[in-house]
Design a protein around this motif. Sequence first.
Motif, mmCIF file in Angstrom:
data_model
loop_
_atom_site.group_PDB
_atom_site.id
_atom_site.type_symbol
_atom_site.label_atom_id
_atom_site.label_comp_id
_atom_site.label_asym_id
_atom_site.label_seq_id
_atom_site.Cartn_x
_atom_site.Cartn_y
_atom_site.Cartn_z
ATOM 1 N N LYS A 15 16.171 82.942 2.695
ATOM 2 C CA LYS A 15 16.199 82.437 4.078
ATOM 3 C C LYS A 15 14.847 81.853 4.477
ATOM 4 O O LYS A 15 14.774 80.756 5.041
ATOM 5 N N LEU A 16 13.787 82.579 4.185
ATOM 6 C CA LEU A 16 12.466 82.121 4.627
ATOM 7 C C LEU A 16 11.958 80.953 3.782
ATOM 8 O O LEU A 16 11.198 80.107 4.287
ATOM 9 N N LEU A 17 12.390 80.881 2.526
ATOM 10 C CA LEU A 17 12.077 79.697 1.714
ATOM 11 C C LEU A 17 12.746 78.464 2.327
ATOM 12 O O LEU A 17 12.141 77.385 2.422
ATOM 13 N N GLN A 18 13.994 78.623 2.779
ATOM 14 C CA GLN A 18 14.713 77.501 3.385
ATOM 15 C C GLN A 18 14.164 77.161 4.775
ATOM 16 O O GLN A 18 14.147 75.988 5.169
ATOM 17 N N VAL A 19 13.701 78.159 5.509
ATOM 18 C CA VAL A 19 13.052 77.883 6.793
ATOM 19 C C VAL A 19 11.807 77.016 6.566
ATOM 20 O O VAL A 19 11.559 76.043 7.288
ATOM 21 N N SER A 20 11.029 77.359 5.542
ATOM 22 C CA SER A 20 9.847 76.563 5.196
ATOM 23 C C SER A 20 10.251 75.161 4.743
ATOM 24 O O SER A 20 9.595 74.173 5.086
ATOM 25 N N LEU A 21 11.336 75.068 3.980
ATOM 26 C CA LEU A 21 11.856 73.768 3.538
ATOM 27 C C LEU A 21 12.200 72.882 4.721
ATOM 28 O O LEU A 21 11.739 71.742 4.825
ATOM 29 N N TRP A 22 13.024 73.400 5.640
ATOM 30 C CA TRP A 22 13.493 72.584 6.766
ATOM 31 C C TRP A 22 12.414 72.389 7.818
ATOM 32 O O TRP A 22 12.505 71.470 8.643
#
Length: 294
Positions: free
Chosen positions: A29-36
């Motif tokens: 989740k937090l990897l994707q938050v950083s991505l977006w």
Amino acid sequence: MITLCTYLEGVNKNMEELSKNQLHEHFNKLLQVSLWGNKCDLSISAGQDNSQKTSPIDSLNSLQPFILVNDSNMVWSTLLSAQRPGQSEKTTAVRVDIVLDNSGFELFTDLVLADFLVSSHLANEVHFHGKSIPWFVSDVTANDFQWTIRQTTAANHRWMSKTGVQWKSHLKKGVWSYHDHPFWTTPHEFCDMEADAPDLYATLQGADLVLFKGDLNYRKLTGDREWDHTVGFETALRGFGPAPLCSLRTLKANVQVGLQPGQGEKLGSQDPDWMTGGKYAVIQFSSSKCEQKG
């Protein structure tokens, strides 16, 4: 930002009780938050209101179909395999380097991810790499980095200010560190780094994982060439591999590799601007071919 700090507080409070699967889920989740977070870029918004209208965590499921390549499991495996139990703490220190892109909300999401990495003991150190001068529109400089942490600490919200205090502590203890280097603001692609900036290349070799944020870093990783979309990511890196690396990038320029046959053509027929609008993203991983740190 308040939503992310509240989420982080909840995760950190229960960290010791989390199973490996739950930890993996929070990491994704937090990897994707950083991505977006990379969508919040002044080169697209031109300074207009670009605030988040929904929770960054709640938005992830609806954004999932727009991730064209998702190697997050390989990133997770790399972090797990870097843990070396049974040896002295000095040799087991796991280091993640983050090559930053934009200040503002994107930087904030990077700091949230970095906080989780050290709080979960997936990493013992995080080294941030920013720009020595304001170069491309909203690039992170040392001033942006320190200002963001000061503003977070001074926020009129319990969990946000607590998070800022924690970040200041990470820096004071040396768990986090900020670095810049003239190479990041030269026209060279990254496959030239070993020859043109051997000191920086050697620095990155000390990491167990390097995360490259954003579109410009992706263009420099791939040489900004007109690659066929099906060319492998490692091929496009042209020998660059100081350590295992991952690009977290929303597409804003006419270069993309590592897609499945026909995937690029299908996207082009559905959306002519798929490569430049920031709507699509990749989490693209390459394992290092060079000698690992001892």
